[in-house]
Design a protein around this motif. Structure first.
Motif, short mmCIF file in Angstrom:
data_model
loop_
_atom_site.label_atom_id
_atom_site.label_comp_id
_atom_site.label_asym_id
_atom_site.label_seq_id
_atom_site.Cartn_x
_atom_site.Cartn_y
_atom_site.Cartn_z
N ARG A 206 0.73 -1.15 -0.02
CA ARG A 206 0.14 0.08 0.05
C ARG A 206 0.95 1.12 -0.12
O ARG A 206 0.43 2.23 -0.81
CB ARG A 206 -1.07 0.05 1.14
CG ARG A 206 -1.93 -1.17 1.23
CD ARG A 206 -3.02 -1.08 2.36
NE ARG A 206 -3.92 -2.13 2.22
CZ ARG A 206 -5.05 -2.28 2.70
NH1 ARG A 206 -5.35 -1.50 4.04
NH2 ARG A 206 -5.77 -3.17 2.82
N LYS B 293 -5.20 6.55 -0.70
CA LYS B 293 -4.39 5.44 -0.60
C LYS B 293 -3.37 5.92 0.44
O LYS B 293 -2.99 4.74 0.84
CB LYS B 293 -3.54 5.64 -2.13
CG LYS B 293 -4.17 5.06 -3.42
CD LYS B 293 -3.45 5.45 -4.65
CE LYS B 293 -4.15 4.69 -5.72
NZ LYS B 293 -3.78 5.02 -6.96
N ALA C 197 -5.33 4.13 3.09
CA ALA C 197 -5.20 2.64 3.14
C ALA C 197 -4.07 2.26 3.95
O ALA C 197 -3.84 1.18 4.61
CB ALA C 197 -5.03 2.03 1.84
N VAL C 198 -2.97 3.09 3.84
CA VAL C 198 -1.65 3.02 4.40
C VAL C 198 -1.68 2.74 5.93
O VAL C 198 -1.26 2.20 6.73
CB VAL C 198 -0.52 3.62 3.90
CG1 VAL C 198 0.71 3.59 4.91
CG2 VAL C 198 0.02 3.49 2.51
#
Length: 230
Positions: free
Chosen positions: A107, A155, A158-159
């Motif tokens: 990710r 994104k 998501a990390v």
């Protein structure tokens, strides 16, 4: 001073080498590779490597030395059997940290790519600002930039979701270790293999073991970010 100083010097060395490499590349290289992506390599990626070389090394040494001393003290001075029982969750910790680390690597790599796309869009708009104004494309470019920004946020979220799993998982395993300590420690007290004072002492040592466990999970986190950037 030595560890973080070395990390800062490594960062400077990598940036200089990268700049020298960029300055030697042909115009065709810059046609194939986007400027924004190259800038992301020179900023975010090198910063992640610097953190790995600094905080990552510190965390590795701290977790190994502190954790090793605590385990040795519990096993040698109190009860090696209770120490082995207490450390039963450790293989699961290693496995789950490795699993989270793999997810984080994937990710973070995607998030860095998205950041490169955003940089590239900014560079295009700045270099072509007269064309954008001439054709009245301001609203369209703003909408396009907003879409890219939202993608970068998603994104990175998501990390962050994977990142947020490390500490709660480790604290859960610490709770399991405490439960095993009290349960089997009480059994050893009943069988006169251990005193109440020794069990209390053992529990206090186990409390000192919480930081090395957290540091171990944090180490996986830092290393995977650095590996993705490298």
């Amino acid at each position: 001073m030595l560890i973080f100083g070395a990390a800062a010097r490594l960062s400077r060395l990598l940036r200089n080498q990268l700049f020298e490499h960029f300055s030697k590349m042909s115009p065709s290289f810059y046609q194939r590779h986007r400027t924004g992506d190259l800038m992301a390599h020179a900023t975010n990626d090198i910063q992640a490597i610097e953190i790995t070389a600094g905080m990552g090394v510190l965390t590795l040494v701290d977790s190994v030395i502190t954790g090793g001393i605590v385990i040795f003290t519990m096993a040698y001075f109190i009860s090696w059997k209770l120490t082995l029982i207490t450390l039963l969750p450790m293989p699961f910790l290693a496995w789950i940290s490795s699993y989270y680390g793999t997810l984080l690597h994937e990710r973070f790599f995607v998030a860095q790519d998205a950041f490169g796309d955003l940089n590239d869009k900014v560079q295009e708009n700045i270099s072509g600002i007269r064309v954008v104004k001439a054709f009245g494309r301001e609203k369209g470019e703003i909408a396009s930039f907003t879409k890219l920004s939202t993608d970068v946020v998603k994104k990175n979220e998501a990390v962050a979701k994977v990142d947020a799993l490390f500490d709660p998982t480790i604290m859960l395993l610490v709770g399991v270790s405490y439960f095993l300590t009290v349960a089997f420690g009480a059994w050893e007290i009943v069988n006169k293999e251990l005193t109440i004072g020794q069990l209390t002492q053992f529990s206090l040592y186990l409390g000192q073991f919480i930081w090395p466990m957290l540091a171990f999970g944090w180490l996986f986190n830092i290393m995977e970010r650095g590996r993705a950037s490298y």
